[in-house]
Design a protein around this motif. Structure first.
Motif, PDB file in Angstrom:
ATOM      1  N   PHE A 111       0.833  -1.195   0.000  1.00 40.14           N
ATOM      2  CA  PHE A 111       0.000   0.000   0.000  1.00 40.14           C
ATOM      3  C   PHE A 111       0.873   1.252   0.000  1.00 40.14           C
ATOM      4  N   GLN A 112       1.885   1.243   0.828  1.00 37.26           N
ATOM      5  CA  GLN A 112       2.763   2.415   0.918  1.00 37.26           C
ATOM      6  C   GLN A 112       3.452   2.673  -0.419  1.00 37.26           C
ATOM      7  N   LYS A 113       3.936   1.604  -1.067  1.00 35.93           N
ATOM      8  CA  LYS A 113       4.584   1.763  -2.373  1.00 35.93           C
ATOM      9  C   LYS A 113       3.604   2.313  -3.399  1.00 35.93           C
ATOM     10  N   SER A 114       2.402   1.779  -3.391  1.00 35.92           N
ATOM     11  CA  SER A 114       1.388   2.229  -4.335  1.00 35.92           C
ATOM     12  C   SER A 114       1.047   3.698  -4.098  1.00 35.92           C
ATOM     13  N   LEU A 115       0.914   4.065  -2.835  1.00 33.26           N
ATOM     14  CA  LEU A 115       0.602   5.456  -2.520  1.00 33.26           C
ATOM     15  C   LEU A 115       1.752   6.374  -2.924  1.00 33.26           C
ATOM     16  N   GLN A 116       2.971   5.927  -2.727  1.00 33.86           N
ATOM     17  CA  GLN A 116       4.121   6.742  -3.124  1.00 33.86           C
ATOM     18  C   GLN A 116       4.178   6.893  -4.645  1.00 33.86           C
ATOM     19  N   ALA A 117       3.845   5.828  -5.370  1.00 30.15           N
ATOM     20  CA  ALA A 117       3.798   5.918  -6.836  1.00 30.15           C
ATOM     21  C   ALA A 117       2.740   6.926  -7.264  1.00 30.15           C
ATOM     22  N   SER A 118       1.585   6.907  -6.592  1.00 28.64           N
ATOM     23  CA  SER A 118       0.541   7.886  -6.910  1.00 28.64           C
ATOM     24  C   SER A 118       1.016   9.301  -6.611  1.00 28.64           C
ATOM     25  N   ARG A 119       1.707   9.450  -5.512  1.00 26.73           N
ATOM     26  CA  ARG A 119       2.236  10.760  -5.148  1.00 26.73           C
ATOM     27  C   ARG A 119       3.255  11.238  -6.194  1.00 26.73           C
ATOM     28  N   ASN A 120       4.076  10.329  -6.682  1.00 29.86           N
ATOM     29  CA  ASN A 120       5.058  10.677  -7.720  1.00 29.86           C
ATOM     30  C   ASN A 120       4.369  11.111  -9.013  1.00 29.86           C
ATOM     31  N   LYS A 121       3.296  10.399  -9.383  1.00 31.05           N
ATOM     32  CA  LYS A 121       2.529  10.784 -10.576  1.00 31.05           C
ATOM     33  C   LYS A 121       1.936  12.177 -10.407  1.00 31.05           C
ATOM     34  N   LEU A 122       1.408  12.430  -9.223  1.00 35.01           N
ATOM     35  CA  LEU A 122       0.831  13.747  -8.959  1.00 35.01           C
ATOM     36  C   LEU A 122       1.892  14.842  -9.029  1.00 35.01           C
ATOM     37  N   ALA A 123       3.053  14.560  -8.542  1.00 33.36           N
ATOM     38  CA  ALA A 123       4.129  15.554  -8.594  1.00 33.36           C
ATOM     39  C   ALA A 123       4.473  15.875 -10.046  1.00 33.36           C
ATOM     40  N   ALA A 124       4.519  14.853 -10.887  1.00 32.73           N
ATOM     41  CA  ALA A 124       4.797  15.079 -12.307  1.00 32.73           C
ATOM     42  C   ALA A 124       3.679  15.885 -12.955  1.00 32.73           C
ATOM     43  N   ALA A 125       2.441  15.566 -12.618  1.00 32.46           N
ATOM     44  CA  ALA A 125       1.304  16.297 -13.186  1.00 32.46           C
ATOM     45  C   ALA A 125       1.315  17.745 -12.723  1.00 32.46           C
ATOM     46  N   GLN A 126       1.695  17.953 -11.487  1.00 36.65           N
ATOM     47  CA  GLN A 126       1.727  19.306 -10.944  1.00 36.65           C
ATOM     48  C   GLN A 126       2.760  20.157 -11.679  1.00 36.65           C
ATOM     49  N   LYS A 127       3.875  19.588 -12.010  1.00 34.91           N
ATOM     50  CA  LYS A 127       4.901  20.317 -12.759  1.00 34.91           C
ATOM     51  C   LYS A 127       4.433  20.596 -14.182  1.00 34.91           C
ATOM     52  N   ALA A 128       3.739  19.676 -14.785  1.00 37.85           N
ATOM     53  CA  ALA A 128       3.329  19.807 -16.184  1.00 37.85           C
ATOM     54  C   ALA A 128       2.241  20.849 -16.368  1.00 37.85           C
ATOM     55  N   ASN A 129       1.376  21.020 -15.429  1.00 34.25           N
ATOM     56  CA  ASN A 129       0.246  21.905 -15.654  1.00 34.25           C
ATOM     57  C   ASN A 129      -0.127  22.590 -14.340  1.00 34.25           C
ATOM     58  N   SER A 130       0.158  23.833 -14.228  1.00 39.57           N
ATOM     59  CA  SER A 130      -0.091  24.548 -12.975  1.00 39.57           C
ATOM     60  C   SER A 130      -1.582  24.793 -12.722  1.00 39.57           C
ATOM     61  N   LYS A 131      -2.421  24.763 -13.747  1.00 33.48           N
ATOM     62  CA  LYS A 131      -3.855  24.994 -13.520  1.00 33.48           C
ATOM     63  C   LYS A 131      -4.517  23.809 -12.820  1.00 33.48           C
ATOM     64  N   LYS A 132      -3.841  22.677 -12.811  1.00 37.28           N
ATOM     65  CA  LYS A 132      -4.388  21.508 -12.122  1.00 37.28           C
ATOM     66  C   LYS A 132      -4.003  21.509 -10.640  1.00 37.28           C
ATOM     67  N   LYS A 133      -3.425  22.589 -10.190  1.00 31.23           N
ATOM     68  CA  LYS A 133      -2.904  22.648  -8.832  1.00 31.23           C
ATOM     69  C   LYS A 133      -3.977  22.362  -7.772  1.00 31.23           C
ATOM     70  N   ALA A 134      -5.142  22.918  -7.938  1.00 29.09           N
ATOM     71  CA  ALA A 134      -6.209  22.707  -6.958  1.00 29.09           C
ATOM     72  C   ALA A 134      -6.615  21.236  -6.903  1.00 29.09           C
ATOM     73  N   ASP A 135      -6.728  20.613  -8.081  1.00 31.70           N
ATOM     74  CA  ASP A 135      -7.066  19.187  -8.113  1.00 31.70           C
ATOM     75  C   ASP A 135      -5.959  18.350  -7.487  1.00 31.70           C
ATOM     76  N   VAL A 136      -4.740  18.722  -7.773  1.00 31.18           N
ATOM     77  CA  VAL A 136      -3.599  17.998  -7.218  1.00 31.18           C
ATOM     78  C   VAL A 136      -3.596  18.110  -5.697  1.00 31.18           C
ATOM     79  N   THR A 137      -3.870  19.294  -5.198  1.00 36.16           N
ATOM     80  CA  THR A 137      -3.897  19.511  -3.748  1.00 36.16           C
ATOM     81  C   THR A 137      -4.986  18.658  -3.096  1.00 36.16           C
ATOM     82  N   ALA A 138      -6.157  18.642  -3.721  1.00 29.30           N
ATOM     83  CA  ALA A 138      -7.264  17.850  -3.181  1.00 29.30           C
ATOM     84  C   ALA A 138      -6.920  16.359  -3.190  1.00 29.30           C
ATOM     85  N   LEU A 139      -6.330  15.908  -4.285  1.00 28.37           N
ATOM     86  CA  LEU A 139      -5.955  14.492  -4.354  1.00 28.37           C
ATOM     87  C   LEU A 139      -4.846  14.162  -3.350  1.00 28.37           C
TER      88      LEU A 139
END
Length: 168
Positions: free
Chosen positions: A91-119
């Motif tokens: 579970f921890q590995k899976s959650l960390q992978a999700s967190r890593n994906k979110l970090a990449a998405a956050q860098k790629a598109n700043s308008k998704k910041k609110a969604d990223v924060t909520a997730l």
């Protein structure tokens, strides 16, 4: 002459009758030993001690079996704990992978910041729930397994949301 023998016989009878007998071979004398051999006292002592020995040996066997049962139960509990810890690690590995994906998405598109924060908050919340479940030592295993399945479904839903956000 008979007159001389009578006092000697009386003295001998008094001497022999004055000898105290003991059931303990170390305490009694020769006459005590003969008396105890003839009336079975020594055999009774042997039988009593043999029975005591057998009783103690039976107790020892019972205690050994109880220890073996406890060791087997301990091994089962250890195996269950290790399996649960492996699931938590996954579970921890899976959650960390999700967190890593979110970090990449956050860098790629700043308008998704609110969604990223909520997730991220949702992932943090799920992570806290997992830690609480991991530290819970009072809940029966069956209930823990059900909660673990519920958390797995919640994690999968979060992963889908993360994937949708990353694809946008």
């Amino acid at each position: 002459m008979r007159a001389h023998l009578l006092p000697l016989a009386v003295l001998l009878a008094v001497g022999v009758s004055g000898c105290t007998t003991s059931e303990d071979p170390a305490q009694g004398g020769f006459l005590s030993g003969i008396s105890n051999l003839s009336n079975g006292t020594y055999q009774n002592r042997i039988d009593e001690r043999q029975k005591t020995l057998e009783d103690e040996q039976d107790k020892n066997v019972q205690q050994s079996r109880a220890a073996e049962r406890l060791a087997a139960q301990s091994a089962d509990v250890k195996a269950q704990r290790e399996a649960a810890e492996a699931k938590y690690a996954d579970f921890q590995k899976s959650l960390q992978a999700s967190r890593n994906k979110l970090a990449a998405a956050q860098k790629a598109n700043s308008k998704k910041k609110a969604d990223v924060t909520a997730l991220n908050r949702d992932i943090d919340s799920l992570e806290k729930k997992i830690k609480l479940l991991q530290q819970d030592t009072f809940t029966p295993d069956a209930d823990k397994q059900k909660r673990l399945d519920d958390l797995r479904k919640e994690r999968e839903a979060l992963e889908r949301e993360v994937d949708l956000l990353v694809r946008r």
